[in-house]
Design a protein around this motif. Structure first.
Motif, PDB file in Angstrom:
ATOM      1  N   LEU A 236      57.055  -6.137  48.806  1.00 40.96           N
ATOM      2  CA  LEU A 236      58.268  -6.134  47.987  1.00 40.96           C
ATOM      3  C   LEU A 236      58.276  -7.311  47.017  1.00 40.96           C
ATOM      4  N   MET A 237      57.818  -8.470  47.485  1.00 38.33           N
ATOM      5  CA  MET A 237      57.799  -9.638  46.601  1.00 38.33           C
ATOM      6  C   MET A 237      56.827  -9.440  45.450  1.00 38.33           C
ATOM      7  N   VAL A 238      55.669  -8.812  45.704  1.00 42.05           N
ATOM      8  CA  VAL A 238      54.705  -8.552  44.633  1.00 42.05           C
ATOM      9  C   VAL A 238      55.275  -7.591  43.606  1.00 42.05           C
ATOM     10  N   VAL A 239      55.956  -6.544  44.093  1.00 40.01           N
ATOM     11  CA  VAL A 239      56.552  -5.581  43.157  1.00 40.01           C
ATOM     12  C   VAL A 239      57.582  -6.266  42.263  1.00 40.01           C
ATOM     13  N   GLY A 308      64.592   0.459  48.616  1.00 33.68           N
ATOM     14  CA  GLY A 308      64.900   1.187  47.385  1.00 33.68           C
ATOM     15  C   GLY A 308      65.294   0.279  46.255  1.00 33.68           C
ATOM     16  N   GLU A 309      66.122  -0.726  46.552  1.00 32.06           N
ATOM     17  CA  GLU A 309      66.566  -1.638  45.499  1.00 32.06           C
ATOM     18  C   GLU A 309      65.437  -2.559  45.051  1.00 32.06           C
ATOM     19  N   SER A 310      64.626  -3.027  45.993  1.00 26.99           N
ATOM     20  CA  SER A 310      63.595  -3.999  45.641  1.00 26.99           C
ATOM     21  C   SER A 310      62.418  -3.346  44.939  1.00 26.99           C
ATOM     22  N   LEU A 313      62.487   2.431  44.179  1.00 28.82           N
ATOM     23  CA  LEU A 313      62.286   3.782  44.706  1.00 28.82           C
ATOM     24  C   LEU A 313      63.622   4.473  44.909  1.00 28.82           C
ATOM     25  N   ARG A 314      63.581   5.800  44.826  1.00 32.82           N
ATOM     26  CA  ARG A 314      64.740   6.582  45.264  1.00 32.82           C
ATOM     27  C   ARG A 314      64.553   6.833  46.770  1.00 32.82           C
ATOM     28  N   THR A 315      65.300   6.147  47.560  1.00 35.75           N
ATOM     29  CA  THR A 315      65.154   6.241  49.016  1.00 35.75           C
ATOM     30  C   THR A 315      66.380   6.910  49.610  1.00 35.75           C
ATOM     31  N   GLU A 316      66.152   7.602  50.728  1.00 33.45           N
ATOM     32  CA  GLU A 316      67.242   8.327  51.388  1.00 33.45           C
ATOM     33  C   GLU A 316      66.977   8.328  52.894  1.00 33.45           C
ATOM     34  N   LEU A 317      68.042   8.151  53.649  1.00 32.83           N
ATOM     35  CA  LEU A 317      67.974   8.203  55.113  1.00 32.83           C
ATOM     36  C   LEU A 317      68.776   9.396  55.594  1.00 32.83           C
ATOM     37  N   ARG A 318      68.130  10.285  56.339  1.00 30.65           N
ATOM     38  CA  ARG A 318      68.787  11.477  56.882  1.00 30.65           C
ATOM     39  C   ARG A 318      68.713  11.436  58.400  1.00 30.65           C
ATOM     40  N   LEU A 342      57.146   2.609  54.899  1.00 27.63           N
ATOM     41  CA  LEU A 342      57.678   2.316  53.563  1.00 27.63           C
ATOM     42  C   LEU A 342      56.828   1.259  52.857  1.00 27.63           C
ATOM     43  N   THR A 343      56.283   0.310  53.606  1.00 25.67           N
ATOM     44  CA  THR A 343      55.397  -0.680  53.001  1.00 25.67           C
ATOM     45  C   THR A 343      54.158  -0.004  52.419  1.00 25.67           C
ATOM     46  N   ASN A 344      53.576   0.929  53.157  1.00 27.52           N
ATOM     47  CA  ASN A 344      52.426   1.678  52.634  1.00 27.52           C
ATOM     48  C   ASN A 344      52.804   2.477  51.390  1.00 27.52           C
ATOM     49  N   THR A 345      54.017   3.014  51.384  1.00 31.79           N
ATOM     50  CA  THR A 345      54.471   3.765  50.203  1.00 31.79           C
ATOM     51  C   THR A 345      54.543   2.858  48.987  1.00 31.79           C
ATOM     52  N   VAL A 346      55.090   1.648  49.188  1.00 31.68           N
ATOM     53  CA  VAL A 346      55.213   0.724  48.062  1.00 31.68           C
ATOM     54  C   VAL A 346      53.844   0.235  47.589  1.00 31.68           C
ATOM     55  N   LYS A 347      52.926  -0.046  48.529  1.00 30.98           N
ATOM     56  CA  LYS A 347      51.640  -0.660  48.185  1.00 30.98           C
ATOM     57  C   LYS A 347      50.622   0.332  47.648  1.00 30.98           C
ATOM     58  N   HIS A 348      50.571   1.545  48.226  1.00 32.04           N
ATOM     59  CA  HIS A 348      49.441   2.427  47.967  1.00 32.04           C
ATOM     60  C   HIS A 348      49.798   3.769  47.326  1.00 32.04           C
ATOM     61  N   ALA A 349      51.026   4.246  47.520  1.00 31.38           N
ATOM     62  CA  ALA A 349      51.309   5.641  47.168  1.00 31.38           C
ATOM     63  C   ALA A 349      51.676   5.842  45.701  1.00 31.38           C
ATOM     64  N   TYR A 350      52.158   4.788  45.004  1.00 33.32           N
ATOM     65  CA  TYR A 350      52.663   4.939  43.631  1.00 33.32           C
ATOM     66  C   TYR A 350      53.688   6.075  43.578  1.00 33.32           C
ATOM     67  N   ALA A 351      54.604   6.040  44.545  1.00 36.72           N
ATOM     68  CA  ALA A 351      55.594   7.115  44.651  1.00 36.72           C
ATOM     69  C   ALA A 351      56.859   6.740  43.896  1.00 36.72           C
ATOM     70  N   SER A 352      57.676   7.750  43.616  1.00 33.91           N
ATOM     71  CA  SER A 352      58.975   7.523  42.982  1.00 33.91           C
ATOM     72  C   SER A 352      60.123   7.732  43.956  1.00 33.91           C
ATOM     73  N   SER A 353      59.856   8.360  45.092  1.00 34.77           N
ATOM     74  CA  SER A 353      60.925   8.590  46.068  1.00 34.77           C
ATOM     75  C   SER A 353      60.327   8.613  47.470  1.00 34.77           C
ATOM     76  N   ALA A 354      61.172   8.304  48.428  1.00 34.38           N
ATOM     77  CA  ALA A 354      60.779   8.319  49.846  1.00 34.38           C
ATOM     78  C   ALA A 354      61.984   8.724  50.667  1.00 34.38           C
ATOM     79  N   VAL A 355      61.722   9.550  51.689  1.00 34.99           N
ATOM     80  CA  VAL A 355      62.789  10.059  52.552  1.00 34.99           C
ATOM     81  C   VAL A 355      62.446   9.697  53.989  1.00 34.99           C
ATOM     82  N   VAL A 356      63.415   9.130  54.674  1.00 31.86           N
ATOM     83  CA  VAL A 356      63.282   8.803  56.099  1.00 31.86           C
ATOM     84  C   VAL A 356      64.213   9.730  56.868  1.00 31.86           C
TER      85      VAL A 356
END
Length: 427
Positions: A236-239, A308-310, A313-318, A342-356
């Motif tokens: 998160l700090m790198v982003v 999501g804020e840091s 990402l568009r993040t959602e918890l269901r 979520l750390t893997n998503t931020v570091k490697h996935a280059y994603a725009s959204s994540a759902v938990v």
């Protein structure tokens, strides 16, 4: 009015003065050990050859007395008889090194002494000693052979002795049986003591191995926690650090928020690291009550929002189903699994959204983290993060799967067991 005078203090005795000056007090009197127990303890630690040599000398002395001072009207010891008597005593020096050979030598000498040199010995001292040694130290076949041989030899000797009454005959046979029985008891006691010592050594080895396993598991748990915390915080700090310089001129407010997020993430990581390392080293005046509690499933909402804020990402918890109590280690595992995914998503996935997703059932909690980034490379089995996720799930009785999602992206699915009422109360 004159004040009343106090009576003079009694003079201290010299011993009391020495005590006050620091002279150590005498040690309390301890009752002495019984002389028999002390003698037995010293014999067990003495040189075995010295003990056996002393025993042989004692047997020789007893045999010589029997022949030097015969009964009234009896024959005195002849040189041949004395030599045979010595032959029943001297081999006892080797009774522990070669018990069966020693027993055979003493048996032959005792039988020859009883048959050819009248009068035969009243008590077979050497024979009783070797019978005891044979029963205690020899093999089963040798023990049986020696017992039968001695019973036969006593019968032959008593047959050649004139004027033998039944009581003397019974005494000799009973002496042989008692010596053999005492040897058997000594062998059984020695085997029992060896078994107890071996069991104690096994228990000590098992206890040491269990302690080492517990230490290794604890070290692995701490390593996983530190990896998850550091990887999450650094990602998160790198982003934020990469985004800050880009918007520092065009959008100063957004850049300031990015730097604030870096500081907040760093402070949170330091707090969690102190909490984890606190179990390794207790600082003076800082107890377990002052340490923050371990993260739980209830904190996942804040974690998802923070990521999501840091990271932008568009993040959602269901959540589906009725939440159920989890064991403390399962609560931590669920939080760390989502954090690592979520750390893997931020570091490697280059994603725009994540759902938990949290799917509560009667006996389990299924955690699913899905992103829309690029999936894993073909044949890839995941890095240290995915290995840590599987280890965390396995440590509390769960299972983990990771791979390409049904609509692309990457998906992590972890199924963790729910605790029953008794486990929850204990936790």
């Amino acid at each position: 009015m004159p004040s009343p005078t106090r009576p003079p203090a009694p003079a201290a005795s010299p011993s009391a003065a020495r005590t006050r000056r620091g002279t150590p007090r005498p040690a309390p009197h301890r009752p002495a050990r019984p002389w028999f127990a002390s003698a037995v303890a010293r014999l067990r630690t003495a040189n075995p050859y010295a003990v056996d040599a002393a025993l042989a000398a004692l047997v020789l002395f007893a045999t010589s007395l029997q022949w030097i001072f015969p009964d009234e009207g009896g024959e005195r010891l002849s040189p041949q008889g004395w030599l045979l008597g010595a032959a029943t005593a001297v081999p006892l020096i080797w009774r522990r090194r070669a018990p069966f050979t020693t027993a055979c030598a003493v048996s032959v000498a005792t039988t020859a002494q009883g048959i050819h040199h009248a009068p035969p010995p009243d008590i077979m001292y050497g024979g009783l000693v070797v019978l005891h040694a044979t029963a205690a130290l020899s093999t089963p076949g040798q023990r049986r052979l020696m017992l039968v041989g001695w019973l036969t030899g006593v019968s032959v000797t008593m047959h050649h002795k004139e004027g033998t009454d039944p009581y003397e005959y019974a005494f000799q046979l009973l002496s042989v049986v008692c010596a053999y029985a005492l040897g058997v008891l000594a062998r059984v006691q020695r085997a029992y003591a060896a078994e107890l010592e071996d069991r104690a050594r096994r228990l000590e080895r098992e206890r040491t191995a269990g302690t080492e396993r517990a230490r290794a598991q604890e070290r692995a748990r701490i390593a996983r926690d530190m990896h998850d915390i550091l990887a999450h915080a650094v990602s998160l700090m790198v982003v934020q650090a990469e985004a800050g310089p880009v918007v520092v001129r065009s959008d100063p407010a957004r850049a300031e928020a990015a730097f604030d997020a870096i500081a907040t993430t760093g402070r949170d990581a330091m707090t969690q690291l102190r909490r984890i390392l606190g179990v390794l080293k207790e600082e003076p005046g800082v107890g377990a009550a002052r340490r923050l509690p371990q993260p739980q499933v209830a904190a996942l909402a804040e974690l998802v929002r923070q990521v999501g804020e840091s990271a932008g990402l568009r993040t959602e918890l269901r959540a589906r189903g009725e939440p159920r109590p989890l064991a403390p280690d399962t609560e931590v595992a669920a939080y760390r699994v989502v954090q690592e995914a979520l750390t893997n998503t931020v570091k490697h996935a280059y994603a725009s959204s994540a759902v938990v997703e949290l799917d509560w059932t009667e006996d389990a909690l299924t955690v699913t983290v899905t992103d829309d980034g690029r999936g894993p490379a073909a044949g890839a089995d995941g890095g240290h993060g995915l290995i840590g996720i599987r280890e965390r799930a396995g440590s509390c009785g769960g299972v983990a799967e990771a791979g390409r999602g049904p609509d692309g992206g990457f998906r992590v699915v972890v199924r963790l067991p729910a605790a029953d009422g008794r486990q929850a109360a204990l936790g």
